[in-house]
Motif scaffolding. Structure first.
Motif, short mmCIF file in Angstrom:
data_model
loop_
_atom_site.label_atom_id
_atom_site.label_comp_id
_atom_site.label_asym_id
_atom_site.label_seq_id
_atom_site.Cartn_x
_atom_site.Cartn_y
_atom_site.Cartn_z
N GLU A 1 -80.90 40.86 -58.57
CA GLU A 1 -80.31 41.39 -59.81
C GLU A 1 -81.38 41.53 -60.90
O GLU A 1 -81.40 42.52 -61.63
CB GLU A 1 -79.19 40.45 -60.31
N GLU B 1 -77.26 43.90 -64.85
CA GLU B 1 -76.67 43.04 -65.86
C GLU B 1 -76.88 41.57 -65.43
O GLU B 1 -76.60 41.24 -64.28
CB GLU B 1 -75.17 43.36 -65.96
N ALA B 2 -77.39 40.76 -66.34
CA ALA B 2 -77.71 39.38 -65.98
C ALA B 2 -77.42 38.45 -67.15
O ALA B 2 -77.04 38.90 -68.23
CB ALA B 2 -79.17 39.28 -65.57
N LEU B 3 -77.60 37.16 -66.88
CA LEU B 3 -77.43 36.15 -67.91
C LEU B 3 -78.73 35.35 -67.99
O LEU B 3 -79.24 34.90 -66.96
CB LEU B 3 -76.27 35.23 -67.53
N LYS C 1 -76.63 37.96 -72.54
CA LYS C 1 -76.04 38.70 -71.42
C LYS C 1 -76.35 40.17 -71.64
O LYS C 1 -75.89 40.78 -72.61
CB LYS C 1 -74.52 38.48 -71.37
N SER C 2 -77.17 40.72 -70.74
CA SER C 2 -77.60 42.11 -70.89
C SER C 2 -78.34 42.54 -69.62
O SER C 2 -78.40 41.78 -68.65
CB SER C 2 -78.54 42.22 -72.10
N SER D 1 -80.36 33.63 -64.84
CA SER D 1 -79.11 33.41 -64.12
C SER D 1 -78.35 34.73 -64.00
O SER D 1 -78.94 35.81 -64.15
CB SER D 1 -78.29 32.33 -64.84
N SER D 2 -77.08 34.62 -63.74
CA SER D 2 -76.32 35.78 -63.30
C SER D 2 -74.97 35.85 -64.02
O SER D 2 -74.46 34.84 -64.48
CB SER D 2 -76.06 35.62 -61.79
N THR D 3 -74.41 37.03 -64.08
CA THR D 3 -73.03 37.16 -64.59
C THR D 3 -72.05 36.63 -63.54
O THR D 3 -70.88 36.47 -63.82
CB THR D 3 -72.68 38.63 -64.88
N LYS E 1 -70.87 37.99 -60.81
CA LYS E 1 -69.93 38.92 -60.17
C LYS E 1 -70.15 39.09 -58.66
O LYS E 1 -69.23 39.39 -57.93
CB LYS E 1 -70.00 40.29 -60.86
#
Ligand code: NI
Length: 138
Positions: free
Chosen positions: A47, A53-55, A104-105, A131-133, A135
């Protein structure tokens, strides 16, 4: 949780030995969850590589002296207000501040925010935790 599938696969003895060593050091209680999380780690790194999109969590350590840097860092963050979910300021001692910022973007935007903040004079350290959203992880 999705239905579980059982797999069998082949692996070289030496590589299996290395896997077992990693597993023992990991603190995990079962190999299946350890392997599932290794796969999730790979998904999250992809990702980030593909600018999805990630965190991310940015942690800054900076000098409080003069108070102008604090204001500058806040004003820079306002430029990315839609990406910045939360930020927390800690007074480490009488001279030093720390700030954690959850963003988050798109992955590249998160890196850009980290670099922009890191490059300000008086910012002593800026880490970025990827990190990650979430999903794709369930
Ligand atoms: Ni402070």
């Amino acid at each position: 949780m999705d239905k579980l599938e059982r797999l069998s696969f082949s692996i070289e003895k030496k590589l299996l030995g290395r896997f077992e060593k990693l597993f023992k050091q990991s603190g995990y209680e079962n190999r299946s969850e350890f392997i599932r999380d290794m796969i999730r780690e790979k998904i999250v790194s992809e990702e980030w590589e593909k600018n999805e999109e990630a965190l991310g969590t940015i942690t800054l350590v900076y000098s409080h002296h003069g108070n102008t840097l604090s204001k500058k860092l806040t004003s820079l963050q306002h430029k990315y207000h839609s990406a910045i979910m939360v930020s927390t300021h800690l007074h480490l001692d009488s001279h030093l501040c720390a700030e954690t910022i959850i963003v988050k973007s798109k992955a590249d935007t998160i890196r850009e925010i980290r670099n922009m903040l890191a490059s300000q004079k008086g910012v002593y350290h800026a880490s970025l935790s990827l990190s990650s959203t979430g999903k794709k992880l369930a």
